[in-house]
Write an enzyme that holds these catalytic residues in place. Structure first.
Site, short mmCIF file in Angstrom:
data_model
loop_
_atom_site.label_atom_id
_atom_site.label_comp_id
_atom_site.label_asym_id
_atom_site.label_seq_id
_atom_site.Cartn_x
_atom_site.Cartn_y
_atom_site.Cartn_z
N ASP A 109 -0.84 -5.61 -4.16
CA ASP A 109 0.00 -4.43 -3.97
C ASP A 109 1.46 -4.85 -4.01
O ASP A 109 1.77 -6.03 -3.86
CB ASP A 109 -0.33 -3.74 -2.63
CG ASP A 109 0.14 -2.29 -2.59
OD1 ASP A 109 0.69 -1.81 -3.60
OD2 ASP A 109 -0.06 -1.63 -1.56
N GLU A 117 8.25 -9.60 -15.56
CA GLU A 117 8.47 -10.49 -14.41
C GLU A 117 7.36 -10.33 -13.39
O GLU A 117 6.87 -11.30 -12.82
CB GLU A 117 9.83 -10.22 -13.77
CG GLU A 117 10.16 -11.25 -12.69
CD GLU A 117 11.57 -11.10 -12.12
OE1 GLU A 117 11.83 -11.75 -11.10
OE2 GLU A 117 12.39 -10.35 -12.70
N ASP A 153 -3.45 -2.18 -6.56
CA ASP A 153 -2.82 -0.99 -6.00
C ASP A 153 -1.37 -0.91 -6.47
O ASP A 153 -0.86 -1.85 -7.08
CB ASP A 153 -2.88 -1.04 -4.46
CG ASP A 153 -2.83 0.33 -3.82
OD1 ASP A 153 -2.49 1.29 -4.53
OD2 ASP A 153 -3.11 0.43 -2.62
N HIS A 160 -1.62 -4.57 0.92
CA HIS A 160 -0.63 -3.56 1.27
C HIS A 160 0.10 -3.94 2.56
O HIS A 160 1.33 -3.87 2.64
CB HIS A 160 -1.33 -2.20 1.42
CG HIS A 160 -0.44 -1.11 1.92
ND1 HIS A 160 0.50 -0.49 1.11
CD2 HIS A 160 -0.32 -0.55 3.15
CE1 HIS A 160 1.15 0.42 1.83
NE2 HIS A 160 0.67 0.40 3.06
#
Length: 357
Positions: free
Chosen positions: A120, A162, A196, A332
């Site tokens: 994430d 990147e 995610d 996350h």
């Protein structure tokens, strides 16, 4: 905490030392922590904070997790006098157990030599010039309860090159760590990655650029050790969607956890599905959308959906199911904590532990 730890097969002794601080200033806390760590070689530092202000919390976490590489557990002073202290203590003990490398619970997943990966991003990070943090979390144990984690700072660009480069570096680190800790089997045969932080309009870029970069990089890594490329399953997870699902025959009630919808309302040209993995206390439950961009393992749709649902039970900060698979949620949490509080990368001493829980 000692009382509730027993039934959880965990022993908590009295602390080596209790150090009272005269005030709630940030420097007072930092000096007290330094004093304790100079005197003792500690497994973990338990810190009672006077309030939930971000400045003090961030300073404590940065000093311990980034500078010193020491595990910590923060606790709000108001909870000490709470009526539900036993319940709070149980949750804190489970959290501490997971941070120390324990396994609060596990599930049977009949997959051998498999590494689950969650990724994430967090935008607007503190203390980094690029302003974005990518966090990757990967399992390295046979029962998928132990995790290796790594973070990278990157600059947001239109082409995403990147980000792709940092993701490739991170997944290679995860593979090396898996090899190091599972020397008898070497690199994982199968990698199942939950990605995610992807918007609906970014799917094509993820498929064309990101997935291609990762698969080529992994193929080279495996080729260097004389092996064919791993079976890569790449799934994009989307939480923020407008789709709502209700049970028509049950007077428009919410569907139960474990409900999967993979036909009619899904797109015929995609391998996608909706999964409801947790209950909604109020209002209409929101499903999560899963888009399988690649599946070298050729899983049956039912099997992949079941694996995904099972992983929603494996987040050790909550005793029930969560909205997304645990590797995704850990990534996350790590991305958010690194961007908001750490202001840098976690100390290498902590990368094999869930220090960010």
């Amino acid at each position: 905490m000692s009382k509730v730890a027993g039934p959880l097969s965990m022993k908590i002794d009295n602390p080596k030392q209790i150090l009272k601080v005269p005030d709630g200033k940030t420097m007072t806390y930092l000096n007290a922590m330094d004093e304790l760590l100079d005197r003792h070689n500690l497994q973990m530092l338990f810190i009672i904070l006077p309030n939930n202000k971000a400045e003090l919390y961030s300073a404590v976490k940065k000093r311990l997790a980034v500078d010193l590489g020491v595990l910590s557990q923060c606790f709000l002073a108001k909870n000490v006098t709470s009526k539900g202290l036993m319940s709070i203590a149980t949750k804190v003990v489970v959290q501490m157990n997971a941070k120390l490398g324990g396994e609060p619970w596990t599930l049977k997943l009949p997959l051998k030599n498999t590494m689950f990966v969650g990724f994430d991003v967090y935008h607007g990070a503190q203390g980094s010039s690029g302003g974005s943090v990518g966090a990757m979390v990967a399992t390295y144990s046979g029962n998928f309860t132990r995790y290796y984690s790594t973070t990278s700072h990157f600059k947001r660009g239109d082409d995403g090159k990147e980000l792709c480069a940092t993701m490739l570096v991170d997944i290679i680190k995860c593979c090396h760590k898996y090899h190091e800790l599972n020397a008898e089997v070497g690199l994982p045969e199968r990698i199942i990655m939950y990605r995610d932080g992807v918007g609906e309009g970014q799917l094509k870029q993820v498929f064309d650029v990101e997935l291609k970069t990762l698969s080529e990089g992994l193929a080279k890594l495996y080729q260097d050790v004389g092996r064919g490329p791993p079976n890569l399953t790449y799934i994009v997870v989307t939480k923020r969607i407008n789709t709502k699902l209700m049970m028509m025959k049950m007077n428009l009630q919410n569907p139960p956890p474990g409900t999967v919808v993979d036909d009619v309302v899904t797109l015929p040209e995609r391998h996608d599905f909706y999964l409801i993995s947790c209950t909604a206390r109020q209002g209409t439950v929101s499903p999560c959308s899963y888009n399988v961009l690649r599946d070298d393992s050729n899983f049956d749709a039912d099997k992949l959906q079941l694996i995904t649902y099972k992983l929603c039970h494996m987040y050790f900060n909550w005793s029930g199911t969560i909205a997304v698979p645990a590797p995704c949620q850990y990534a996350h949490k790590l991305a958010f904590l690194t961007g908001m509080n750490y202001g840098g990368h976690a100390n290498a001493n902590l990368t094999n532990l869930l220090h960010f829980l």
